[in-house]
Every structure is written in C-alpha cells, then in structure tokens.
Design an enzyme around this catalytic site. Structure first.
Site, PDB file in Angstrom:
ATOM      1  N   CYS A 184     -29.402  13.397 -18.168  1.00  0.00           N
ATOM      2  CA  CYS A 184     -30.502  12.792 -17.133  1.00  0.00           C
ATOM      3  C   CYS A 184     -30.863  11.500 -17.545  1.00  0.00           C
ATOM      4  O   CYS A 184     -30.036  10.384 -17.176  1.00  0.00           O
ATOM      5  CB  CYS A 184     -31.751  13.706 -16.924  1.00  0.00           C
ATOM      6  SG  CYS A 184     -32.823  12.913 -15.737  1.00  0.00           S
ATOM      7  N   LYS A 227     -28.888  16.449 -24.887  1.00  0.00           N
ATOM      8  CA  LYS A 227     -29.152  15.221 -24.428  1.00  0.00           C
ATOM      9  C   LYS A 227     -29.645  14.273 -25.363  1.00  0.00           C
ATOM     10  O   LYS A 227     -30.445  14.398 -26.281  1.00  0.00           O
ATOM     11  CB  LYS A 227     -30.509  15.608 -23.579  1.00  0.00           C
ATOM     12  CG  LYS A 227     -31.242  14.602 -22.874  1.00  0.00           C
ATOM     13  CD  LYS A 227     -32.160  15.196 -21.895  1.00  0.00           C
ATOM     14  CE  LYS A 227     -32.905  14.221 -21.021  1.00  0.00           C
ATOM     15  NZ  LYS A 227     -34.023  14.711 -20.218  1.00  0.00           N
ATOM     16  N   GLU A 260     -29.886  19.734 -14.597  1.00  0.00           N
ATOM     17  CA  GLU A 260     -30.647  19.757 -15.693  1.00  0.00           C
ATOM     18  C   GLU A 260     -31.627  20.998 -15.674  1.00  0.00           C
ATOM     19  O   GLU A 260     -32.494  21.248 -14.943  1.00  0.00           O
ATOM     20  CB  GLU A 260     -31.481  18.561 -15.958  1.00  0.00           C
ATOM     21  CG  GLU A 260     -31.998  18.363 -17.505  1.00  0.00           C
ATOM     22  CD  GLU A 260     -32.910  17.202 -17.573  1.00  0.00           C
ATOM     23  OE1 GLU A 260     -33.233  16.441 -16.653  1.00  0.00           O
ATOM     24  OE2 GLU A 260     -33.233  16.847 -18.725  1.00  0.00           O
TER      25      GLU A 260
HETATM   26  N1  LIG Z   1     -35.381  14.690 -17.033  1.00  0.00           N
HETATM   27  C1  LIG Z   1     -35.329  13.220 -17.152  1.00  0.00           C
HETATM   28  O1  LIG Z   1     -34.924  12.956 -18.312  1.00  0.00           O
HETATM   29  N2  LIG Z   1     -36.136  12.483 -16.402  1.00  0.00           N
HETATM   30  C2  LIG Z   1     -36.635  11.132 -16.716  1.00  0.00           C
HETATM   31  C3  LIG Z   1     -36.714  10.658 -15.352  1.00  0.00           C
HETATM   32  C4  LIG Z   1     -35.588   9.603 -14.948  1.00  0.00           C
HETATM   33  O2  LIG Z   1     -34.561   9.720 -15.753  1.00  0.00           O
HETATM   34  O3  LIG Z   1     -35.595   9.431 -13.778  1.00  0.00           O
END
Ligand SMILES: NC(=O)NCCC(=O)O
Length: 389
Positions: A235, A198, A121
C-alpha cells in the site's frame, strides 16, 4: 457530479461516453494499447462470477517473440473484495464470511488458468486500524505460517498449482507477539516460501496503522518462483519511489501493490503511481485496492478537524495492471468485488530495459553518494544562492 461511491467504474464511464473509434484512440493515447486486447472468459467462469456478484475481466499484453529466449507467459490475477458481514459480528464470523466470498473468486482464477494470484492488503479482515482500538481488532492478527488465512489459501495453491500472495495482519509469537502488516508468499506446492512486511506505515487521514505495527524489517525481498521473480510493495509504499526501486534492483519482474485506500484521499494518485513505477523500473505492477464502505461500531477521530465518525470512507477498488512499457489494463469496478487477470510475457521486462535503458542510465552510484551525504546531520543542501550576485 457522481459522489465518491456512486460512480461504478471510471473506465465504464469512458467506454459508455465514447464511440468505438474514439475509444480506440483513447486506449492508444492514454493507456498505450493499440487494441482492447480483451481475453474471453470461459462461460462457466463468467456464470460463477454473475452468480456470486463479482466482476471478472482478462487482458493480454502482446509481446514481441525473441530469437533466443522462449516466451515466458504467465497469467497473473488480482482480487479486490469488500467485507462480508458487519464489523460488530464475532471475529471468526467476519473472517469466515470473507473466506466464503473469496473462495469463489479463487475458483474462477483457477478456471482461467491464473498462475500467480494476489489478494488485497489485510484481505481477511475489515480495515479497522482507523479506530485505534486494540480490541477486538488485534484478534485478527495471525501466524504467517499456520494462521487461518495461510491454511485456507495453501489448499488452493496446492490444488491449482498457483502461487498465492496473502497480505494479512501478522502476529509474530517468536518476537514478543508483535503485530506486522505482512504479505505471505505461498508457492505452487502450498508451501510458505517467505514473507514481506510493509516498509512504510501511513500517517495520513484515518490511516492510524502506526498504533498497531511498526515499519517492516524484511528489506525488499524478491521471491524467485516458478512463474517469475515477484515482490510485494504494500500500500503506502507506493508513494515512495525508492521502495519501488529497491524491488527492481533485486530483480523483480512483477511487483504487486496490495492496498487499502479511500476516495477523497488518493483516488487522483491511484492511476499514476503503480503505473509510473512499472515504467521507471521496467517491471509489471499490479495495483489492488479493496472495495466498499466499512462502518465500525464506535466513533473515532484522527485529529484532522473532522467530526467523530464511524465510517472509513469509500474504498474505491479500481485495481489495474501495468506492463513495463507503461501500457495498462482498464481498472476494475469502484464498488464491486472483482478478479482482474492479465496474460503477460516476462520477457517484456528485458525488452524494455534494452529499449529505454532506464536501468543502464539510472546513475545509482551518483545517488548513493548524494544520499549518503544528505542523511548526515551536518549536511548542507546543494543550493547556489542568488544573493549578492
Ligand atoms: N493502507 C494504507 O497504507 N493506506 C494509506 C493511504 C494511501 O496510501 O492512500
């Protein structure tokens, strides 16, 4: 007890602690693998990895031959990387530093015959969203079609006939210069065939991404490529089973999960979620996490009681790949850049659908009807009370 960043690799720790026989049993029971199924890396590739200080590992997922359909063998690769220069340097230098290190990893992927490659990401920048500062971080935002990251990767896609997924911070100048967290899909001819934004933006810990971009507006696209039907669940979307489900409903055979997440928050969830999604949806999943500890010039807080700090914890890497039958590779390192390759037969998706029948038994109509009721303001939860009985 090792601290969050000292332990180099969970799998290496296990490997070093068990006898050969015990390790086979561990792999069989925990990872569903009857053998290590390691694929040997070519000498020149291994040397390139050693010289440039990144890990490289490749695994096979042996699949039954069918009588009618020919095998559909594909090599997928995932890249995890740390940033290259400190976050107080000019934006162009920070990006170029990452390009320079990732170039070697892509060359290695090509040398090992990778067909579909996915980066982490927001791969071409530090994960600066913790800061909530607009400057200079918004300057990393770039066009999906002809921004620096796309132009950089297009060349490799064309040169090596590879599909490349490039998760970036996107600037959409047609729609008010808005910013999005976007995965760009480049085909084997070097053409951008589409993008996915996203769907779920985190509101947890220092993940202050909602200051920069909204939830995506591109649905759940599946990209029908030369090397299979692929999708990208970015993510935080990995915590949402319905997000995974929709990519499956749209026919995905491989779902990539480019991520950025830190130790102390999600590491105990990491090995479960993408693996579970592969099982529940009868497709391959590739979970990719960035690596390293990123420090920012100014202190920031996130209203969670923690004192102001400059460090965004430790991104623990540990990228891994799971097959539709739930078998998985060991994870990459927790601290080092790396390339993980899996040789897969896409026919396994349908074989597992036939065996376990999860798609046949999933009762979408029942849930669609129940969800439709549940989202209404006057919904009354279906609870049978014990009171007065
Ligand atoms: N980049 C992101 O969405 N991180 C959030 C934390 C997670 O999902 O562990």
């Amino acid at each position: 007890m090792a601290s969050t960043s000292q332990l180099l690799s969970l799998d290496k720790m296990i490997m070093n602690s068990l006898s050969d026989k015990e390790l086979l049993e561990y792999n069989r029971i925990h990872y569903g693998r009857c053998d290590h199924n390691e694929i040997e890396i070519k000498r020149n590739t291994a040397e390139l990895a050693t010289k440039n200080d990144f890990e490289i590992a490749a695994y096979d997922f042996p699949t039954k031959k069918e009588q009618i359909r020919s095998p559909r063998i594909v090599r997928v690769g995932v890249i995890q990387n740390s940033i290259a220069v400190s976050t107080d340097k000019p934006i162009a230098d920070q990006r170029q530093g990452i390009f320079n290190k990732v170039r070697n990893i892509i060359e290695s992927a090509a040398s090992e015959g990778v067909n579909v490659l996915c980066l982490q990401e927001a791969w071409s920048m530090p994960f600066a969203f913790c800061t909530r500062e607009k400057q200079p971080w918004c300057e990393f935002a770039e066009s999906a079609t002809d921004g620096p990251s796309t132009l950089f990767l297009k060349e490799f896609a064309l040169k090596y006939g590879m599909v490349i997924i490039s998760p970036i911070l996107e600037r959409d100048d047609i729609h008010g210069d808005t910013i999005w967290n976007t995965a760009v899909v480049i085909n084997e001819s070097g053409k951008v065939i589409g993008k996915h934004r996203k769907n779920h933006i985190p509101r947890v810990g220092d993940f202050n991404e909602s200051t920069y971009y909204f939830e995506g507006n591109t649905g759940h696209p599946v990209f029908d490529t030369k090397f299979g039907k692929i999708a990208v669940n970015i993510c935080y979307g990995r915590h949402h089973p319905l997000n995974w489900l929709m990519f499956g409903i749209n026919g995905a055979e491989i779902v990539f999960n480019p991520s950025a997440t830190v130790a102390g928050l999600s590491e105990h969830l990491w090995a479960i979620e993408a693996r579970n999604a592969a099982i529940a949806n009868s497709y391959f999943t590739c979970a990719i996490n960035r690596v390293g500890t990123e420090t920012f010039p100014n202190e920031f807080t996130s209203g969670d009681g923690n004192p102001a700090h400059k460090e965004f914890g430790h991104f623990y890497g540990s990228s891994y790949i799971t097959a539709p039958d739930g078998t998985r590779t060991p994870g990459l390192s927790r601290v080092k850049d790396g390339l993980l390759i899996a040789q897969i037969d896409l026919n396994l998706c349908r074989q597992i659908k036939d065996k376990w029948a999860f798609t046949m038994t999933q009762r979408l109509d029942l849930y669609a009807e129940s969800l439709n009721k549940a989202i209404k303001h006057d919904y009354e939860p279906q609870v049978i009370s014990n009171k007065g009985k």
